[in-house]
Design an enzyme around this catalytic site. Structure first.
Site, PDB file in Angstrom:
ATOM      1  N   ALA A  70       0.863  -1.172   0.000  1.00  0.00           N
ATOM      2  CA  ALA A  70       0.000   0.000   0.000  1.00  0.00           C
ATOM      3  C   ALA A  70       0.900   1.223   0.000  1.00  0.00           C
ATOM      4  O   ALA A  70       2.045   1.165   0.460  1.00  0.00           O
ATOM      5  CB  ALA A  70      -0.877  -0.021   1.236  1.00  0.00           C
ATOM      6  N   GLY A 115       0.631  -5.047   1.064  1.00  0.00           N
ATOM      7  CA  GLY A 115      -0.577  -5.124   0.239  1.00  0.00           C
ATOM      8  C   GLY A 115      -0.303  -5.725  -1.139  1.00  0.00           C
ATOM      9  O   GLY A 115      -1.206  -6.300  -1.751  1.00  0.00           O
ATOM     10  N   GLU A 118      -0.400  -9.388  -0.595  1.00  0.00           N
ATOM     11  CA  GLU A 118      -1.805  -9.744  -0.334  1.00  0.00           C
ATOM     12  C   GLU A 118      -2.625  -9.717  -1.617  1.00  0.00           C
ATOM     13  O   GLU A 118      -3.477 -10.576  -1.848  1.00  0.00           O
ATOM     14  CB  GLU A 118      -2.383  -8.767   0.704  1.00  0.00           C
ATOM     15  CG  GLU A 118      -1.727  -8.954   2.064  1.00  0.00           C
ATOM     16  CD  GLU A 118      -2.075  -7.853   3.058  1.00  0.00           C
ATOM     17  OE1 GLU A 118      -1.928  -6.660   2.699  1.00  0.00           O
ATOM     18  OE2 GLU A 118      -2.501  -8.173   4.167  1.00  0.00           O
ATOM     19  N   GLU A 138       4.773  -5.258   7.206  1.00  0.00           N
ATOM     20  CA  GLU A 138       4.007  -4.206   7.890  1.00  0.00           C
ATOM     21  C   GLU A 138       4.465  -3.991   9.322  1.00  0.00           C
ATOM     22  O   GLU A 138       4.384  -2.881   9.851  1.00  0.00           O
ATOM     23  CB  GLU A 138       2.504  -4.545   7.886  1.00  0.00           C
ATOM     24  CG  GLU A 138       1.844  -4.451   6.518  1.00  0.00           C
ATOM     25  CD  GLU A 138       1.854  -5.761   5.736  1.00  0.00           C
ATOM     26  OE1 GLU A 138       2.718  -6.627   6.014  1.00  0.00           O
ATOM     27  OE2 GLU A 138       0.997  -5.921   4.855  1.00  0.00           O
TER      28      GLU A 138
HETATM   29  N1  DAK Z   1       4.631   3.221  -0.714  1.00  0.00           N
HETATM   30  C1  DAK Z   1       5.012   4.396  -1.294  1.00  0.00           C
HETATM   31  N2  DAK Z   1       6.172   4.530  -1.963  1.00  0.00           N
HETATM   32  C2  DAK Z   1       6.971   3.470  -2.056  1.00  0.00           C
HETATM   33  C3  DAK Z   1       6.636   2.222  -1.489  1.00  0.00           C
HETATM   34  C4  DAK Z   1       5.391   2.123  -0.781  1.00  0.00           C
HETATM   35  N3  DAK Z   1       4.964   0.987  -0.243  1.00  0.00           N
HETATM   36  N4  DAK Z   1       7.647   1.346  -1.739  1.00  0.00           N
HETATM   37  C5  DAK Z   1       8.560   2.029  -2.453  1.00  0.00           C
HETATM   38  N5  DAK Z   1       8.154   3.301  -2.643  1.00  0.00           N
HETATM   39  C6  DAK Z   1       8.863   4.358  -3.360  1.00  0.00           C
HETATM   40  C7  DAK Z   1      10.033   4.869  -2.545  1.00  0.00           C
HETATM   41  O1  DAK Z   1       9.617   5.817  -1.589  1.00  0.00           O
HETATM   42  C8  DAK Z   1      10.904   5.495  -3.627  1.00  0.00           C
HETATM   43  O2  DAK Z   1      10.342   6.731  -3.981  1.00  0.00           O
HETATM   44  P1  DAK Z   1      11.264   8.057  -4.147  1.00  0.00           P
HETATM   45  O3  DAK Z   1      12.002   8.186  -2.886  1.00  0.00           O
HETATM   46  O4  DAK Z   1      12.166   7.720  -5.315  1.00  0.00           O
HETATM   47  O5  DAK Z   1      10.292   9.155  -4.424  1.00  0.00           O
HETATM   48  C9  DAK Z   1      10.693   4.556  -4.802  1.00  0.00           C
HETATM   49  O6  DAK Z   1       9.468   3.844  -4.529  1.00  0.00           O
HETATM   50  C10 DAK Z   1      11.803   3.512  -4.938  1.00  0.00           C
HETATM   51  O7  DAK Z   1      11.928   2.849  -3.695  1.00  0.00           O
HETATM   52  P2  DAK Z   1      13.342   2.673  -2.943  1.00  0.00           P
HETATM   53  O8  DAK Z   1      14.252   3.808  -3.261  1.00  0.00           O
HETATM   54  O9  DAK Z   1      13.042   2.405  -1.517  1.00  0.00           O
HETATM   55  O10 DAK Z   1      13.881   1.354  -3.668  1.00  0.00           O
HETATM   56  P3  DAK Z   1      14.877   0.276  -3.070  1.00  0.00           P
HETATM   57  O11 DAK Z   1      15.231  -0.609  -4.215  1.00  0.00           O
HETATM   58  O12 DAK Z   1      15.986   0.911  -2.301  1.00  0.00           O
HETATM   59  O13 DAK Z   1      14.010  -0.568  -2.028  1.00  0.00           O
HETATM   60  C11 DAK Z   1      12.015  -1.781  -1.252  1.00  0.00           C
HETATM   61  C12 DAK Z   1      12.931  -1.336  -2.474  1.00  0.00           C
HETATM   62  C13 DAK Z   1      10.793  -2.474  -1.842  1.00  0.00           C
HETATM   63  C14 DAK Z   1      12.793  -2.765  -0.392  1.00  0.00           C
HETATM   64  C15 DAK Z   1      11.660  -0.512  -0.436  1.00  0.00           C
HETATM   65  O14 DAK Z   1      11.147   0.480  -1.333  1.00  0.00           O
HETATM   66  C16 DAK Z   1      10.630  -0.792   0.617  1.00  0.00           C
HETATM   67  O15 DAK Z   1      10.954  -1.340   1.685  1.00  0.00           O
HETATM   68  N6  DAK Z   1       9.383  -0.370   0.371  1.00  0.00           N
HETATM   69  C17 DAK Z   1       8.318  -0.469   1.333  1.00  0.00           C
HETATM   70  C18 DAK Z   1       7.820  -1.877   1.440  1.00  0.00           C
HETATM   71  C19 DAK Z   1       6.725  -2.014   2.482  1.00  0.00           C
HETATM   72  O16 DAK Z   1       6.931  -1.711   3.686  1.00  0.00           O
HETATM   73  N7  DAK Z   1       5.518  -2.432   2.061  1.00  0.00           N
HETATM   74  C20 DAK Z   1       4.412  -2.574   2.927  1.00  0.00           C
HETATM   75  C21 DAK Z   1       3.598  -1.306   2.899  1.00  0.00           C
HETATM   76  S1  DAK Z   1       2.317  -1.325   4.150  1.00  0.00           S
HETATM   77  C22 DAK Z   1      -5.016  -1.808   5.602  1.00  0.00           C
HETATM   78  C23 DAK Z   1      -4.881  -2.856   4.749  1.00  0.00           C
HETATM   79  C24 DAK Z   1      -3.674  -3.076   4.113  1.00  0.00           C
HETATM   80  C25 DAK Z   1      -2.601  -2.247   4.326  1.00  0.00           C
HETATM   81  C26 DAK Z   1      -2.772  -1.164   5.145  1.00  0.00           C
HETATM   82  C27 DAK Z   1      -3.954  -0.953   5.782  1.00  0.00           C
HETATM   83  N8  DAK Z   1      -6.244  -1.570   6.311  1.00  0.00           N
HETATM   84  C28 DAK Z   1      -7.323  -2.570   6.163  1.00  0.00           C
HETATM   85  C29 DAK Z   1      -6.419  -0.503   7.199  1.00  0.00           C
HETATM   86  C30 DAK Z   1      -1.359  -2.509   3.656  1.00  0.00           C
HETATM   87  C31 DAK Z   1      -0.209  -1.994   4.146  1.00  0.00           C
HETATM   88  C32 DAK Z   1       1.031  -2.109   3.397  1.00  0.00           C
HETATM   89  O17 DAK Z   1       1.118  -2.679   2.339  1.00  0.00           O
END
Ligand code: DAK
Length: 264
Positions: A70, A115, A118, A138
Site C-alpha cells: 500500500a 498489500g 496480499e 508491515e
Molecule cells: N509506498 C510508497 N512509496 C513506495 C513504497 C510504498 N509501499 N515502496 C517504495 N516506494 C517508493 C520509494 O519511496 C521510492 O520513492 P522516491 O524516494 O524515489 O520518491 C521509490 O518507490 C523507490 O523505492 P526505494 O528507493 O526504496 O527502492 P529500493 O530498491 O531501495 O528498495 C524496497 C525497495 C521495496 C525494499 C523498499 O522500497 C521498501 O521497503 N518499500 C516499502 C515496502 C513495504 O513496507 N511495504 C508494505 C507497505 S504497508 C489496511 C490494509 C492493508 C494495508 C494497510 C492498511 N487496512 C485494512 C487498514 C497494507 C499496508 C502495506 O502494504
C-alpha cells in the site's frame, strides 16, 4: 473509464480471451494508492462483464516490482478514523475477489510486499519471475497485514513460515516461495509474461461455464467442511452435465476434434 495508474489490454498481445492488467506506477514501485485501487476495481468488473475474455493476468510495470505494498506516503497522514470510516481496503475482497468469478493469475515481476503480496495472493494462482520477493513487512511500520496477509499466507504456506514472515518482516525469494507452495512456479524475468500468457491462453480455450465452476469448487475448499465441499462439488458437477458444452465436449472427444464452446 480512462485509467491513469493502470493499463488494460484485452486479447493481450494477440492472445484471444486473455486480458492483461498492469499496475503502472513504476517510479513508486507500483505502490497501491487509492487511484490504483479504484481503477483495478473498475477494470476487474469490466473483465468479468466481457464475455469475450476468460482469463486475466495482473502484473506490475517495470522490472523491479509487482507492488511494493500500500502507498505508505498516502497512508502516513491518515488517522484511525479515516481507515475505519472508509473501511480501508475492504473493496478489494468484496469487489474483486468475490465478484470476479472468472480466473485471474498474478504474474509477480519483482517485489510483492505488504498489500502487494496480499493482492497477489487474491489471485487464483501466482507465477513469479526468479527475482521476485514476497513479504509482509508491515510490522516494521508499526502495523500488521490488513488485506488478508495473515490469513491467506498462513493457508498457503502454513503457520510456522507465515508467523516467522509476519513477525520478522523478512522477504521470501521466488525459489523459497515455489518450494513453500505460495506460487506455481518461477521463470526467468524475461519469460514471465509469455509464460503467464501461455497458461492464460490454455485456460481461455476451455468451456467458459466449466471454467467458472472449477474455480468455484476449488475456492469452496477454503470456505467449508469437507462434507459440505463435497456436496457443492457434486451439485456443480451435476449442473454441468446439463450444459450444451458437456454434450459438445464429449462428442468432440469421441469424434477426435476440438470442442466448439457455447458457454452454456
Ligand atoms: N509506498 C510508497 N512509496 C513506495 C513504497 C510504498 N509501499 N515502496 C517504495 N516506494 C517508493 C520509494 O519511496 C521510492 O520513492 P522516491 O524516494 O524515489 O520518491 C521509490 O518507490 C523507490 O523505492 P526505494 O528507493 O526504496 O527502492 P529500493 O530498491 O531501495 O528498495 C524496497 C525497495 C521495496 C525494499 C523498499 O522500497 C521498501 O521497503 N518499500 C516499502 C515496502 C513495504 O513496507 N511495504 C508494505 C507497505 S504497508 C489496511 C490494509 C492493508 C494495508 C494497510 C492498511 N487496512 C485494512 C487498514 C497494507 C499496508 C502495506 O502494504
Amino acid at each position: 473509464m480512462t485509467y491513469e495508474a493502470i493499463t488494460v489490454e484485452t486479447n493481450a498481445q494477440g492472445t484471444k480471451g486473455v486480458t492483461l492488467l498492469t499496475i503502472n506506477r513504476p517510479k513508486a514501485l507500483n505502490a497501491l494508492n487509492s487511484t490504483v485501487l479504484a481503477e483495478l476495481i473498475d477494470a476487474f468488473a469490466a473483465y468479468q462483464a466481457d464475455d469475450s475474455q476468460l482469463c486475466a493476468i495482473l502484473t506490475g510495470s517495470g522490472e523491479k516490482a509487482f507492488a511494493a505494498g500500500a502507498d505508505i506516503k498516502e497512508m502516513s497522514d491518515k488517522a484511525a478514523a479515516d481507515f475505519y470510516l472508509d473501511d480501508f481496503f475492504s473493496p478489494w475482497t468484496s469487489e474483486i475477489v468475490k465478484k470476479t468469478r472468472k480466473p485471474w493469475i498474478a504474474a509477480v515481476n519483482g517485489f510483492a510486499l505488504g498489500g502487494g503480496c496480499e493482492l497477489a495472493m487474491m489471485a487464483d494462482f501466482i507465477i513469479a519471475s526468479d527475482n521476485a520477493k514476497f513479504g509482509q513487512p508491515e510490522i516494521k511500520l508499526g502495523v500488521a497485514p490488513g488485506m488478508g496477509g495473515s490469513q491467506r499466507l498462513t493457508r498457503a504456506i502454513g503457520k510456522s513460515k507465515s508467523m516467522e514472515m509476519c513477525l520478522t518482516g523478512r522477504m521470501m525469494s521466488a525459489e523459497e516461495a515455489e518450494r513453500s507452495n505460495l506460487i506455481v512456479r518461477s521463470v526467468p524475468q524475461a519469460d514471465l509474461i509469455a509464460d503467464a500468457l501461455k497458461t492464460a491462453a490454455t485456460i481461455a480455450s476451455m468451456p467458459p461455464m466449466a471454467t467458472i465452476a472449477n474455480k468455484e469448487m476449488v475456492n469452496s475448499a477454503f470456505e467449508m467442511t469437507l462434507d459440505q465441499g463435497l456436496i457443492v462439488e457434486r451439485r456443480i458437477f451435476q449442473i454441468l452435465t446439463a450444459s450444451e458444452d458437456k454434450k459438445e465436449g464429449m462428442e468432440a472427444f469421441i469424434e477426435k476434434r476440438e470442442g466448439q464452446w457455447k458457454g452454456r
